[in-house]
Structures are given as structure tokens and as C-alpha cells.
Design an enzyme around this catalytic site. Structure first.
Site, PDB file in Angstrom:
ATOM      1  N   LYS A 255       0.843  -1.211   0.000  1.00  0.00           N
ATOM      2  CA  LYS A 255       0.000   0.000   0.000  1.00  0.00           C
ATOM      3  C   LYS A 255       0.870   1.250   0.000  1.00  0.00           C
ATOM      4  O   LYS A 255       1.770   1.391   0.839  1.00  0.00           O
ATOM      5  CB  LYS A 255      -0.921   0.015   1.231  1.00  0.00           C
ATOM      6  CG  LYS A 255      -2.154  -0.835   1.052  1.00  0.00           C
ATOM      7  CD  LYS A 255      -2.997  -0.847   2.314  1.00  0.00           C
ATOM      8  CE  LYS A 255      -4.175   0.076   2.243  1.00  0.00           C
ATOM      9  NZ  LYS A 255      -5.072  -0.110   3.420  1.00  0.00           N
TER      10      LYS A 255
HETATM   11  O1  G3P Z   1      -9.647   0.467   4.329  1.00  0.00           O
HETATM   12  C1  G3P Z   1      -9.341   1.714   4.843  1.00  0.00           C
HETATM   13  C2  G3P Z   1      -9.955   1.835   6.161  1.00  0.00           C
HETATM   14  O2  G3P Z   1      -9.262   1.069   7.084  1.00  0.00           O
HETATM   15  C3  G3P Z   1     -10.164   3.198   6.641  1.00  0.00           C
HETATM   16  O3  G3P Z   1     -11.355   3.109   7.310  1.00  0.00           O
HETATM   17  O4  G3P Z   1     -13.059   3.692   8.930  1.00  0.00           O
HETATM   18  O5  G3P Z   1     -10.686   4.518   9.213  1.00  0.00           O
HETATM   19  O6  G3P Z   1     -12.143   5.438   7.438  1.00  0.00           O
HETATM   20  P1  G3P Z   1     -11.841   4.269   8.276  1.00  0.00           P
END
Ligand code: G3P
Length: 288
Positions: A113
């Protein structure tokens, strides 16, 4: 059991291999896993260390990440495991290339990533040419997705993922699913070398909405996948629409895919904030 009509791949978004096992048991299948610095900081071993006031040395923290990635890779040998390069705004393309090569060697099924910054795009171009699989993360605009497409031109099948973050757009009142729709529509005019991986999925609406919009991959937290399993793994019909009346639409932009990567405007305050948050969560694990 995988529903027969399911075309997308389903990944778990999380940093704990115990969660991988639970999701595999509940779904009866799992196609991959995504991790990031914040999720790794919440992984039980790291969280316990932090709670005790402990820290890793810089080499210990990478050993910890490698150990977790290896365990996940062993659980999903036919799938993909995304491992994130620890980066901030100042990380150079050369540093990302070096880190990316090293992370890619940890396991046989890694996607590395990288953030969608100028350095991240440059690193992606170089790594893809070396055969490294990449997952371009912190995507918040269609123009960033066009830049990823251009920077990774010539990549092989399955070599490049792009991760648009739905929930974080919703958080500021914009309909994140519109970005999935916009990128899918834009990429439909391309050669298919970038797989659309819907990320920052917060609930069944995002999950089913991403499937309905034709995402190639959906990554979701354990709670969302367990909930989906509990409901009997339903799939959205062609008319499925996630409730979004309180969100501002994101308009489709007619962006050509044939430009040079540096010709696209990749700026996004959400990418900048996301990078800062990842770097701060990661750095909190390390004794300096
Ligand atoms: O896949 C990306 C994710 O982990 C981010 O999620 O909920 O932190 O926006 P969030």
C-alpha cells in the site's frame, strides 16, 4: 459459502489474525485482507504494549508487522494481503520504493500500500515495473484515480488496486459511494489494469452499495462482515441504493485517462489528513 452470484472479492479490513479466522468461519470464505498503520496499532499485541506504556524499537515494530502479515498470508494463501508502507508527507519516492520492495518480500501474496502523493505515484510506477503488486490508498477524488491509472499503465492483471475511502467522505457530508460510481464509470473506458477496491466501509449500506456499483473488491471491518454473514450473505439487486439523502452528491467528471500522471491534480485535504493520522498512529508505537 461464497454466494454463487457474487462477482466481487471480499476482503477483511483489520490488523488482527484472530479476526481473520473469525470472519473465515462466519463467511465460509475470504479473498484477502487489508491492513494499515492505524489498524496495526489496534492489533492486540501492539494495543497491549501501548496500554502498558511500552513501545517498539524501529526494527521491532517492523518484525511485529511482518509476523502479523505472515500469519494472515498463511490463513489466506490464495488471496491477497495488503501491507502499508509507513509514510508521511515527507517520505520520498526512493524511500517508498525501498520499503515497498522489502514489504513485498515478506509474503508471497502481498500488495504494497502506497499513498496517492507525488512520491507515492512515482514509487508505484517504479515498483510496478519491477513486478511488485501495489494498492494505492487514501483515494478521495476521481482525478487521483485517473493519476493512479496513468502511473501504473502497463501493469499486469491483478497487480494494481486503488482504495477509495467511502466513510471518510461521508464523514464530511459527501456521498462516498458516488466516488465509487465515478471511478467505476471512468475506468470502464480503460483497459482494466486497476482493480477498484472499495474501502472505509462502515456498514451494510456501504458494503452492498459497493457491490451494486461494480467494485472489483470490497474490504470491510470484521463487524460488517459478521453482520453480513448473520443476514445470510445477501447480495444487492440491480436497483439497490444505499440511503444517502443527507449527503451531498459527488458529480461525475469526464476525465481522460490518457494523460501523463503529473498532469492530474491529485491534491486532497483528506489524503493529507489521512497520511497524518496513519503516521501519528504508527509513530506512537515506536520509542524514539
Ligand atoms: O480500508 C481503509 C480503512 O481502514 C479506513 O477506514 O473507517 O478509518 O475510514 P476508516
Amino acid at each position: 459459502m461464497r454466494p454463487r452470484a457474487l462477482r466481487a472479492r471480499i476482503f477483511l479490513d483489520g490488523g488482527d489474525p484472530a479476526g481473520t479466522r473469525r470472519v473465515q468461519a462466519a463467511l465460509g470464505f475470504l479473498d484477502g485482507q487489508t491492513t494499515n498503520p492505524t489498524l496495526m496499532a489496534k492489533s492486540p499485541l501492539a494495543a497491549a504494549k501501548l496500554a502498558e506504556g511500552g513501545r517498539f524499537t524501529p526494527s521491532e515494530v517492523m518484525d511485529f508487522y511482518r509476523q502479523v502479515a505472515r500469519e494472515m498470508a498463511g490463513l489466506i494463501p490464495e488471496g491477497s494481503v495488503s501491507i502499508e508502507v509507513p509514510a508521511d508527507r515527507d517520505t520520498s519516492a526512493e524511500e517508498m520504493i525501498g520499503q515497498g520492495r522489502s514489504l513485498f518480500a515478506w509474503i508471497p501474496n502481498a500488495h504494497v500500500k502506497l499513498p496517492i502523493t507525488r512520491a507515492g505515484l512515482e514509487a508505484a510506477k517504479a515498483l510496478v515495473a519491477q513486478g511488485v503488486r501495489v494498492n494505492m490508498t487514501l483515494c478521495f477524488t476521481q482525478e487521483q484515480a485517473a493519476a493512479v491509472y496513468a502511473a501504473t499503465a502497463g501493469a499486469g492483471p491483478g497487480q494494481v488496486f486503488i482504495s477509495p475511502f467511502i466513510g471518510r467522505l461521508d464523514d464530511r457530508g459527501e456521498n462516498g459511494l458516488d466516488l465509487i460510481a465515478g471511478i467505476a464509470r471512468m475506468y470502464a473506458g480503460g483497459d482494466g489494469h486497476v482493480a477498484l477496491l472499495a474501502a472505509s466501509v462502515r456498514g451494510q449500506g456501504h458494503f452492498l452499495g459497493s457491490l451494486a456499483l461494480g467494485a472489483d473488491i470490497v474490504t470491510a471491518p470484521e463487524s460488517v462482515l459478521l453482520d453480513w454473514a448473520e443476514k445470510g450473505l445477501p447480495l444487492p439487486g440491480p436497483e439497490y441504493a444505499c440511503e444517502s439523502s443527507d449527503l451531498r452528491p459527488i458529480a461525475f467528471l469526464d476525465i481522460p485517462l490518457a494523460r501523463r500522471p503529473e498532469e492530474y491534480d491529485i491534491s486532497s485535504d483528506l489524503t493529507d489528513q489521512g497520511l497524518e493520522r496513519f503516521a501519528s498512529d504508527w509513530n506512537a508505537l515506536i520509542a524514539r
